[in-house]
Design an enzyme around this catalytic site. Structure first.
Site, mmCIF file in Angstrom:
data_model
loop_
_atom_site.group_PDB
_atom_site.id
_atom_site.type_symbol
_atom_site.label_atom_id
_atom_site.label_comp_id
_atom_site.label_asym_id
_atom_site.label_seq_id
_atom_site.Cartn_x
_atom_site.Cartn_y
_atom_site.Cartn_z
ATOM 1 N N TYR A 57 0.834 -1.217 0.000
ATOM 2 C CA TYR A 57 0.000 0.000 0.000
ATOM 3 C C TYR A 57 0.869 1.268 0.000
ATOM 4 O O TYR A 57 0.597 2.219 -0.749
ATOM 5 C CB TYR A 57 -0.886 -0.054 1.237
ATOM 6 C CG TYR A 57 -1.938 1.017 1.369
ATOM 7 C CD1 TYR A 57 -3.148 0.952 0.669
ATOM 8 C CD2 TYR A 57 -1.753 2.092 2.238
ATOM 9 C CE1 TYR A 57 -4.124 1.925 0.838
ATOM 10 C CE2 TYR A 57 -2.728 3.058 2.411
ATOM 11 C CZ TYR A 57 -3.912 2.969 1.711
ATOM 12 O OH TYR A 57 -4.880 3.934 1.884
ATOM 13 N N LYS A 110 0.842 4.063 -2.864
ATOM 14 C CA LYS A 110 0.426 5.430 -2.560
ATOM 15 C C LYS A 110 1.564 6.429 -2.816
ATOM 16 O O LYS A 110 1.303 7.579 -3.184
ATOM 17 C CB LYS A 110 -0.079 5.526 -1.119
ATOM 18 C CG LYS A 110 -1.402 4.774 -0.887
ATOM 19 C CD LYS A 110 -2.509 5.237 -1.837
ATOM 20 C CE LYS A 110 -3.894 4.900 -1.332
ATOM 21 N NZ LYS A 110 -4.959 5.295 -2.280
HETATM 22 P P1 NAI Z 1 -13.650 2.187 1.526
HETATM 23 O O1 NAI Z 1 -13.167 0.791 1.626
HETATM 24 O O2 NAI Z 1 -14.659 2.694 2.492
HETATM 25 O O3 NAI Z 1 -14.201 2.467 0.034
HETATM 26 C C1 NAI Z 1 -13.467 2.075 -1.083
HETATM 27 C C2 NAI Z 1 -14.430 1.953 -2.262
HETATM 28 O O4 NAI Z 1 -13.639 1.560 -3.400
HETATM 29 C C3 NAI Z 1 -15.506 0.897 -2.064
HETATM 30 O O5 NAI Z 1 -16.757 1.415 -2.461
HETATM 31 C C4 NAI Z 1 -15.043 -0.240 -2.965
HETATM 32 O O6 NAI Z 1 -16.117 -1.028 -3.478
HETATM 33 C C5 NAI Z 1 -14.324 0.521 -4.071
HETATM 34 N N1 NAI Z 1 -13.356 -0.301 -4.789
HETATM 35 C C6 NAI Z 1 -12.449 -1.174 -4.286
HETATM 36 N N2 NAI Z 1 -11.771 -1.760 -5.267
HETATM 37 C C7 NAI Z 1 -12.245 -1.260 -6.423
HETATM 38 C C8 NAI Z 1 -11.939 -1.496 -7.794
HETATM 39 N N3 NAI Z 1 -10.991 -2.376 -8.158
HETATM 40 N N4 NAI Z 1 -12.613 -0.793 -8.726
HETATM 41 C C9 NAI Z 1 -13.576 0.083 -8.360
HETATM 42 N N5 NAI Z 1 -13.927 0.314 -7.099
HETATM 43 C C10 NAI Z 1 -13.260 -0.339 -6.137
HETATM 44 O O7 NAI Z 1 -12.318 3.072 1.575
HETATM 45 P P2 NAI Z 1 -12.074 4.593 1.990
HETATM 46 O O8 NAI Z 1 -11.530 4.617 3.364
HETATM 47 O O9 NAI Z 1 -13.224 5.444 1.632
HETATM 48 O O10 NAI Z 1 -10.834 4.939 1.020
HETATM 49 C C11 NAI Z 1 -10.971 5.652 -0.184
HETATM 50 C C12 NAI Z 1 -9.580 5.988 -0.697
HETATM 51 O O11 NAI Z 1 -8.896 6.773 0.274
HETATM 52 C C13 NAI Z 1 -8.711 4.761 -0.976
HETATM 53 O O12 NAI Z 1 -7.887 5.010 -2.104
HETATM 54 C C14 NAI Z 1 -7.858 4.675 0.276
HETATM 55 O O13 NAI Z 1 -6.661 3.987 0.051
HETATM 56 C C15 NAI Z 1 -7.656 6.145 0.572
HETATM 57 N N6 NAI Z 1 -7.281 6.428 1.935
HETATM 58 C C16 NAI Z 1 -8.115 6.131 2.986
HETATM 59 C C17 NAI Z 1 -7.745 6.428 4.277
HETATM 60 C C18 NAI Z 1 -8.608 6.143 5.460
HETATM 61 O O14 NAI Z 1 -8.170 6.393 6.595
HETATM 62 N N7 NAI Z 1 -9.835 5.655 5.310
HETATM 63 C C19 NAI Z 1 -6.446 7.079 4.562
HETATM 64 C C20 NAI Z 1 -5.670 7.358 3.384
HETATM 65 C C21 NAI Z 1 -6.084 7.054 2.138
#
Ligand code: NAI
Length: 250
Positions: free
Chosen positions: A158, A162
């Protein structure tokens, strides 16, 4: 008048969490929004719940055909594409000793290949819009993570992905700049979503206590920064990465 009035935005991984908050915030600022997610039912439900023009489409961001189709669906439905948010993401945490090659590749593919494919398709559409006078620019926002800056135990996949997104953002920012297409990234810290709620309770507590602001961020606090980068408020910003961390790892 909203900050994105008349604009069309596509958000990957927009069915929940940070992506959903971004889609909602953009819609509240006047954008027509396409929510692309690997989970079609969730994407459709999220789009239906949005107050304003919105559509849900299924796309696996790793699949080149799906990514081309999600961009085509956007221009078919709303006639243009002004903003792309490459937000879809997954974690497959494990120490280097225990991480499988498959877990490494899955995470690299979703974040790096997914973001690359999204930018490739969107940049072509945005450039054509600028060339024929239908747009005076475009904006791409890529979701990195503070893990890409500092590295995290168990996140060799990851953190690499990133950090790679930051380099990719800067490269494409240079390619888009003369067409007024701005490309920027966000590095969220610890944000309250399903991704972080899946962490063990003690890891969540340790994360929260190491944040100078002493709390997790809310998805909309990332969405507000995405709005800034997507809108004309950031008209002279390209190739930058904004940390949204409550001061953690500053
Ligand atoms: P989440 O798990 O709540 O939502 C992720 C969404 O992406 C889900 O709706 C899922 O179905 C979709 N997804 C997963 N794989 C996919 C694919 N191959 N194609 C299309 N859609 C796909 O995650 P969250 O926390 O909302 O994270 C969103 C972004 O922010 C991600 O890139 C994550 O790495 C990044 N992020 C999140 C942090 C956190 O603390 N929650 C911190 C830093 C970055």
């Amino acid at each position: 008048m909203g900050l994105l009035e008349g604009r069309v935005a596509l958000v990957t991984g927009g069915a929940q969490g940070i992506g959903l908050a971004i889609a909602q915030r953009f819609a509240a600022e006047g954008a027509s929004v396409v929510i692309a997610d690997i989970d079609l039912d969730a994407a459709t439900a999220a789009a239906e719940a949005i107050d304003g023009p919105a559509a849900g489409v299924r796309a696996d961001v790793v699949d080149p055909d799906d990514v081309a189709a999600m961009v085509a669906a956007t221009t078919d439905r709303f006639g243009r594409l002004d903003v792309l948010v490459n937000n879809a993401g997954i974690t497959r945490d494990a120490s280097l000793k225990n991480m499988t090659l498959e877990q490494f590749r899955q995470v690299i593919d979703v974040h790096l290949q997914g973001t690359w494919l999204g930018m490739k398709e969107a940049l072509a559409v945005m450039k054509a819009q600028v060339a024929d006078g239908r747009a005076d620019g475009g904006a791409i926002v890529n979701m990195s993570s503070i893990s890409g800056k500092i590295g995290n135990f168990g996140q060799s996949n990851y953190a690499a992905a990133k950090a790679g997104i930051v380099g990719m953002t800067k490269s494409v920012a240079r390619e888009g700049a003369k067409h007024a297409i701005r490309v920027n990234a966000i590095q969220p810290g610890f944000i309250d979503t399903a991704m972080t709620r899946a962490m063990p309770a003690d890891a969540q507590e340790a994360a929260t206590s190491s944040i100078p602001m002493q709390r997790a961020g809310q998805p909309d606090e990332v969405a507000k920064v995405a709005l800034f980068l997507a809108s004309d408020l950031a008209s002279y910003c390209t190739g930058i990465t904004i940390e949204v961390t409550g001061g953690r790892h500053m």
